[in-house]
Scaffold this motif. Structure first.
Motif, short mmCIF file in Angstrom:
data_model
loop_
_atom_site.label_atom_id
_atom_site.label_comp_id
_atom_site.label_asym_id
_atom_site.label_seq_id
_atom_site.Cartn_x
_atom_site.Cartn_y
_atom_site.Cartn_z
N ASN A 132 29.26 20.41 -41.83
CA ASN A 132 28.57 19.97 -43.04
C ASN A 132 28.03 18.55 -42.91
OD1 ASN A 132 28.75 22.20 -44.87
ND2 ASN A 132 30.94 21.76 -45.16
N THR A 152 22.02 22.76 -45.10
CA THR A 152 22.74 23.98 -44.75
C THR A 152 23.61 23.65 -43.54
OG1 THR A 152 20.92 24.73 -43.34
CG2 THR A 152 20.95 25.53 -45.61
N PRO A 153 24.74 24.32 -43.39
CA PRO A 153 25.65 23.97 -42.29
C PRO A 153 24.96 24.05 -40.93
CG PRO A 153 26.71 25.49 -43.80
CD PRO A 153 25.27 25.42 -44.21
N GLU A 186 28.63 31.89 -41.49
CA GLU A 186 27.97 30.81 -42.22
C GLU A 186 28.18 30.96 -43.72
OE1 GLU A 186 23.62 28.61 -42.74
OE2 GLU A 186 23.81 30.32 -41.37
N ARG A 187 28.07 32.21 -44.23
CA ARG A 187 28.31 32.46 -45.65
C ARG A 187 29.76 32.13 -46.02
NH1 ARG A 187 25.21 37.05 -44.65
NH2 ARG A 187 27.08 38.36 -44.55
N GLN A 210 30.17 28.35 -46.14
CA GLN A 210 29.55 27.79 -47.34
C GLN A 210 30.39 28.09 -48.58
OE1 GLN A 210 25.64 29.66 -46.64
NE2 GLN A 210 24.75 27.62 -46.71
N ASP A 211 30.87 29.32 -48.69
CA ASP A 211 31.70 29.70 -49.85
C ASP A 211 32.99 28.88 -49.88
OD1 ASP A 211 29.81 31.57 -50.53
OD2 ASP A 211 30.95 33.30 -49.79
N THR A 235 33.50 25.92 -48.43
CA THR A 235 33.16 24.52 -48.70
C THR A 235 33.07 24.26 -50.20
OG1 THR A 235 31.95 24.24 -46.61
CG2 THR A 235 31.35 22.77 -48.42
N LYS A 236 32.42 25.17 -50.92
CA LYS A 236 32.28 25.03 -52.38
C LYS A 236 33.65 25.17 -53.06
CE LYS A 236 29.99 27.01 -56.43
NZ LYS A 236 29.18 28.13 -56.95
#
Length: 317
Positions: free
Chosen positions: A140, A173-174, A205-206, A209-210, A212-213
């Motif tokens: 990130n 985006t990562p 990647e999804r 991202q999920d 990370t949030k």
């Protein structure tokens, strides 16, 4: 399943030497047999004919792939809990891991350190004429070795990053920065690996991202993470045992990050101490099977353990 059968099935690499040493009595007495001693965890064969093993985490700790005489009491139990949490998070995202839902008897004293694992082969592919295994890393932020490379005009992953980017630059985006897995991790061209495993990379990647949030909302900044992929006997790809843990990721408390304090709540604390103590140079004289004798102050151990505890508390609240 006995280790010799596991080897014949091609589910254990010849490069990893097994042991005949006896393991923990309460496991050995009910048919689990120690066959491999890792840097931080041990593996036992199971008293069934299924292709699975029992992973038992110790409190042993290592960095830079250097075996150390260092234990941090309680780390193995916390790490197992975080690993189980990461596996469940991945499962909810539709991604299978090698960690099985079953385990040893909960009444056993060793239970909190145990994970039953599906036996799998490492994911391999031919990249630029060489068959390699992979560490799939998502970032990130621009920091660490990638920042150093960027500053020096080096582009190890074919990303074409401008050298003007500041340290701790946040990517929209990562960033995907894959390497080989081995004695030395060698950077690979990001696009080539994506083209080789498009479904795997997009799924990871999804997931990243999920997570990370999710972590941000609970007071944790996820700097980066590393995924290791395996293939089971059905030909399905699965994640390894270190899924979104401080062994495979860098986590910073959000309140620290927002004050530009970038101290990680993970093994980066020990890496920094080891770097300052010149452990890499010292380890060059080690013989096979030897551990580097290190003296780590209690405050460093406590800081690492507190970081692991904070990660578990925040993620599971």
């Amino acid at each position: 399943m006995e280790i010799e059968i596991i080897k014949k099935l091609g589910l254990w690499p010849e490069s990893k030497k097994t042991t005949t040493q006896k393991g923990i009595d309460e496991l050995e007495n009910i048919g689990y047999n120690l066959f491999y001693i890792g840097k931080n965890a041990d593996l036992y064969t199971c008293p069934t004919n299924e292709a699975k093993v029992l992973l038992v985490r110790s409190d042993r700790t290592s960095v830079f792939d250097i075996p150390l005489n260092l234990e941090i009491e309680g780390k193995g139990i916390i790490q197992t809990s975080i690993s189980n949490f990461g596996a469940e998070f991945a499962k909810k995202s539709g991604i299978k891991t090698a960690i099985l839902s079953q385990s040893v008897d909960k009444t056993l004293q060793i239970y909190p350190r145990c994970q039953m694992m599906e036996l799998c082969k490492p994911l391999e592919a031919n990249i630029d004429g060489e068959v390699v295994q992979f560490e799939l890393i998502f970032r990130n932020y621009l920091t660490g070795s990638l920042y150093d490379a960027c500053q020096n005009g080096i582009d190890p992953y074919g990303l074409n990053l401008p050298s003007s980017l500041k340290q701790w630059h946040k990517f929209e985006t990562p960033l995907f920065t894959p390497t080989t897995k081995g004695l030395k991790d060698i950077p690979l061209n990001s696009q080539k690996v994506k083209d080789t495993f498009p479904e795997i990379i997009s799924s990871l990647e999804r997931l990243f991202q999920d997570f990370t949030k999710f972590a941000y909302e609970r007071g944790i900044i996820v700097v980066d993470t590393k995924f290791e992929i395996f293939v089971n006997d059905k030909g399905e790809w699965v994640l390894g045992d270190e899924v979104l843990t401080p062994e495979s990721s860098r986590f910073i408390a959000r309140e620290d990050f927002e004050e530009n304090n970038f101290t990680s709540m993970d093994k980066q604390i020990l890496r920094d101490f080891g770097k300052a103590s010149n452990w890499k140079e010292q380890s060059k004289s080690l013989k096979i099977g030897e551990k580097l004798q290190v003296n780590v102050p209690k405050e460093i151990k406590d800081k690492i353990l507190n970081g692991y505890n904070t990660i578990l508390e925040r993620l599971s609240k």
